[in-house]
Scaffold this motif. Structure first.
Motif, PDB file in Angstrom:
ATOM      1  N   HIS A  17      71.906  61.373  53.257  1.00 48.87           N
ATOM      2  CA  HIS A  17      72.145  59.948  53.581  1.00 48.87           C
ATOM      3  C   HIS A  17      73.562  59.567  53.162  1.00 48.87           C
ATOM      4  O   HIS A  17      73.836  59.357  51.984  1.00 48.87           O
ATOM      5  CB  HIS A  17      71.133  59.059  52.842  1.00 48.87           C
ATOM      6  CG  HIS A  17      71.256  57.599  53.172  1.00 48.87           C
ATOM      7  ND1 HIS A  17      70.168  56.814  53.484  1.00 48.87           N
ATOM      8  CD2 HIS A  17      72.333  56.767  53.236  1.00 48.87           C
ATOM      9  CE1 HIS A  17      70.556  55.570  53.714  1.00 48.87           C
ATOM     10  NE2 HIS A  17      71.885  55.521  53.567  1.00 48.87           N
ATOM     11  N   LYS A 103      67.424  56.125  62.921  1.00 49.43           N
ATOM     12  CA  LYS A 103      67.430  55.268  61.742  1.00 49.43           C
ATOM     13  C   LYS A 103      66.880  53.887  62.062  1.00 49.43           C
ATOM     14  O   LYS A 103      67.331  53.227  63.000  1.00 49.43           O
ATOM     15  CB  LYS A 103      68.876  55.145  61.243  1.00 49.43           C
ATOM     16  CG  LYS A 103      69.046  54.222  60.065  1.00 49.43           C
ATOM     17  CD  LYS A 103      68.524  54.832  58.778  1.00 49.43           C
ATOM     18  CE  LYS A 103      68.489  53.809  57.669  1.00 49.43           C
ATOM     19  NZ  LYS A 103      69.123  54.253  56.452  1.00 49.43           N
ATOM     20  N   TYR A 105      66.727  50.244  60.776  1.00 49.59           N
ATOM     21  CA  TYR A 105      67.146  49.145  59.910  1.00 49.59           C
ATOM     22  C   TYR A 105      66.384  47.905  60.341  1.00 49.59           C
ATOM     23  O   TYR A 105      66.541  47.468  61.487  1.00 49.59           O
ATOM     24  CB  TYR A 105      68.640  48.832  60.084  1.00 49.59           C
ATOM     25  CG  TYR A 105      69.587  49.877  59.577  1.00 49.59           C
ATOM     26  CD1 TYR A 105      69.898  49.965  58.222  1.00 49.59           C
ATOM     27  CD2 TYR A 105      70.209  50.759  60.452  1.00 49.59           C
ATOM     28  CE1 TYR A 105      70.791  50.920  57.755  1.00 49.59           C
ATOM     29  CE2 TYR A 105      71.097  51.719  59.995  1.00 49.59           C
ATOM     30  CZ  TYR A 105      71.375  51.788  58.645  1.00 49.59           C
ATOM     31  OH  TYR A 105      72.262  52.730  58.189  1.00 49.59           O
ATOM     32  N   THR A 110      70.605  44.896  55.650  1.00 45.08           N
ATOM     33  CA  THR A 110      71.692  45.462  54.864  1.00 45.08           C
ATOM     34  C   THR A 110      72.988  45.406  55.664  1.00 45.08           C
ATOM     35  O   THR A 110      73.042  44.773  56.719  1.00 45.08           O
ATOM     36  CB  THR A 110      71.312  46.904  54.434  1.00 45.08           C
ATOM     37  OG1 THR A 110      72.304  47.407  53.536  1.00 45.08           O
ATOM     38  CG2 THR A 110      71.190  47.839  55.626  1.00 45.08           C
ATOM     39  N   HIS A 140      65.324  52.269  56.260  1.00 41.32           N
ATOM     40  CA  HIS A 140      65.757  51.378  55.180  1.00 41.32           C
ATOM     41  C   HIS A 140      64.571  50.458  54.916  1.00 41.32           C
ATOM     42  O   HIS A 140      64.310  49.540  55.702  1.00 41.32           O
ATOM     43  CB  HIS A 140      67.012  50.590  55.579  1.00 41.32           C
ATOM     44  CG  HIS A 140      67.467  49.652  54.504  1.00 41.32           C
ATOM     45  ND1 HIS A 140      68.607  49.860  53.767  1.00 41.32           N
ATOM     46  CD2 HIS A 140      66.892  48.522  54.003  1.00 41.32           C
ATOM     47  CE1 HIS A 140      68.736  48.884  52.864  1.00 41.32           C
ATOM     48  NE2 HIS A 140      67.700  48.063  52.988  1.00 41.32           N
ATOM     49  N   HIS A 178      66.673  56.035  50.148  1.00 41.57           N
ATOM     50  CA  HIS A 178      67.106  55.378  48.902  1.00 41.57           C
ATOM     51  C   HIS A 178      66.012  54.543  48.245  1.00 41.57           C
ATOM     52  O   HIS A 178      66.120  53.334  48.158  1.00 41.57           O
ATOM     53  CB  HIS A 178      68.388  54.563  49.119  1.00 41.57           C
ATOM     54  CG  HIS A 178      68.442  53.634  50.305  1.00 41.57           C
ATOM     55  ND1 HIS A 178      67.406  52.816  50.671  1.00 41.57           N
ATOM     56  CD2 HIS A 178      69.435  53.401  51.203  1.00 41.57           C
ATOM     57  CE1 HIS A 178      67.759  52.109  51.723  1.00 41.57           C
ATOM     58  NE2 HIS A 178      68.988  52.455  52.076  1.00 41.57           N
ATOM     59  N   LEU A 223      72.259  47.949  48.289  1.00 44.20           N
ATOM     60  CA  LEU A 223      70.921  47.621  48.779  1.00 44.20           C
ATOM     61  C   LEU A 223      70.156  48.894  49.099  1.00 44.20           C
ATOM     62  O   LEU A 223      70.761  49.810  49.653  1.00 44.20           O
ATOM     63  CB  LEU A 223      71.022  46.729  50.020  1.00 44.20           C
ATOM     64  CG  LEU A 223      71.557  45.324  49.732  1.00 44.20           C
ATOM     65  CD1 LEU A 223      71.843  44.582  51.015  1.00 44.20           C
ATOM     66  CD2 LEU A 223      70.585  44.537  48.850  1.00 44.20           C
TER      67      LEU A 223
HETATM   68 ZN   LIG Z   1      69.967  51.368  53.567  1.00 47.66          ZN
END
Ligand SMILES: [Zn+2]
Ligand SMILES: NC(=O)N[C@@H](CC(=O)O)C(=O)O
Ligand SMILES: [Zn+2]
Length: 347
Positions: A17, A103, A105, A110, A140, A178, A223
């Motif tokens: 990442h 991905k 989001y 963020t 995320h 994360h 974040l």
């Molecule tokens: Zn993120």
């Protein structure tokens, strides 16, 4: 490995990442990642985001053009999911080998996520296709409802989005990126082999007191935000357990110094210059160096179904001081742990 090793030699790691940005920023930050890692998962949150095969190819070409000739590094590209992404476009990118993953989001969660997904229902066809293809979904994991406290956004995401999403698509490979909470650590530890997670060095080393007590430290602001110390402890326990689906993902996310030291500062920690020594420090503190190589170099490729890297990298026990700043044209970047002394150094 022995109790007080003087060096650590491990298979070349990967970073699952990273944010490389573009232009001059890309040129400045890429070598810190490519000097150490064989591969890295490159986040697509450019302005505008990478949402097509053409944009992904062009970005990969720019990264390869910025790569120092002596670095053997492969950027693994990702596609940014939007409400309107065509599943055929994503499949084309995956089967051609351009996109390794997509991905998710949540919209406005963020940095540069305004084009993100507003509702999982709107990407159901895309997720179905990814499940069929075996294409990993990287998430995320924070809800964005204005009334949900920023410190609760990850835990709420697990209950309200992750659990239903994974039961609707039980064979979809998902990486919770994360992770920052005990809730996420426990969720990942209990999950089946379709779920993996990355953990950043800052979330292993620090909690919100480090960021907020005695003055605000904008270079620790990222974040999902640092949480209270019980959450930090849970993340440390998870990596110390040697969990096979938890792996290195730094979330190195550079922003210019003046944009972080500002009245409304950007979220993101630029940790690429120090990440491997920082992780080594954590694993040593935890008496868990026996799991260090798997975290850095084995668990990630196994989860993604990619070969392990050839070759090794060596860390030596040697003190060095992290630079206070790194120049970028007439501006600068402040690296994670700026000015501090680390006891592991890359040989
Ligand atoms: Zn993120
Ligand atoms: N982690 C961050 O605080 N920022 C990242 C975005 C992200 O990974 O959420 C960025 O692109 O700056
Ligand atoms: Zn990120």
């Amino acid at each position: 490995m022995t109790a007080q090793p003087q060096q650590l030699t491990l298979r070349r790691p990967d970073d699952w990442h990273i944010h490389l940005r573009d232009d001059e920023m890309l040129n400045t930050v890429l070598p810190y990642t490519s000097a150490v890692n064989g591969r890295a998962i490159v986040m697509p949150n450019l302005v505008p985001p990478v949402t097509s095969v053409a944009a992904g190819e062009a970005y990969r070409d720019r990264i390869l053009a910025a790569l120092p000739a002596e670095h053997a590094f492969t950027p693994l590209m990702t596609c940014y999911l939007t409400d309107s992404l065509d599943p055929d476009e994503l499949e084309r990118g995956f089967t051609s080998g351009l996109f390794t993953a997509a991905k998710l989001y949540p919209a406005h969660a963020t940095t540069n996520s305004s084009h993100g997904v507003t509702d999982i229902a709107s990407i159901a066809r895309v997720l179905e296709r990814m499940q069929k293809l075996g294409m990993p979904l990287l998430i995320h994991g924070e809800v964005t409802d204005a009334h949900v406290d920023i410190f609760d956004r990850e835990a709420r995401f697990i209950e309200t989005v992750m659990v239903p999403l994974r039961s609707q698509f039980p064979a979809l490979k998902v990486v919770m990126e994360h992770i920052t909470t005990q809730d996420a650590a426990e969720y990942v530890a209990a999950a089946d082999e379709t779920l993996g997670a990355t953990i950043t060095p800052q979330h292993l080393m620090f909690n919100r007191n480090h960021m907020l007590v005695g003055g605000i430290r904008p270079h620790l602001y990222c974040l999902p935000i640092l949480k209270r110390n019980v959450h930090q402890e849970a993340l440390r326990k998870l990596v110390a357990s040697g969990h096979p689906r938890v792996f290195l993902g730094t979330d190195t996310a550079p922003h210019l110094r003046h944009l972080k030291e500002a009245s409304c500062g950007c979220a993101g920690v630029f940790n690429a210059p120090v990440s491997l020594p920082a992780y080594a420090t954590v694993f040593e503190e935890l008496n868990a160096l026996e799991h260090f190589e798997a975290f850095c170099s084995e668990n990630g490729p196994r989860f993604y179904g990619l070969p392990l890297n050839e070759g090794t990298i060596t860390l030596v026990r040697e003190s060095w001081q992290v630079p206070e700043s790194i120049a970028l044209g007439s501006h600068s970047l402040v690296p994670f742990l700026a000015g501090e002394t680390l006891n592991w150094r890359i040989a």
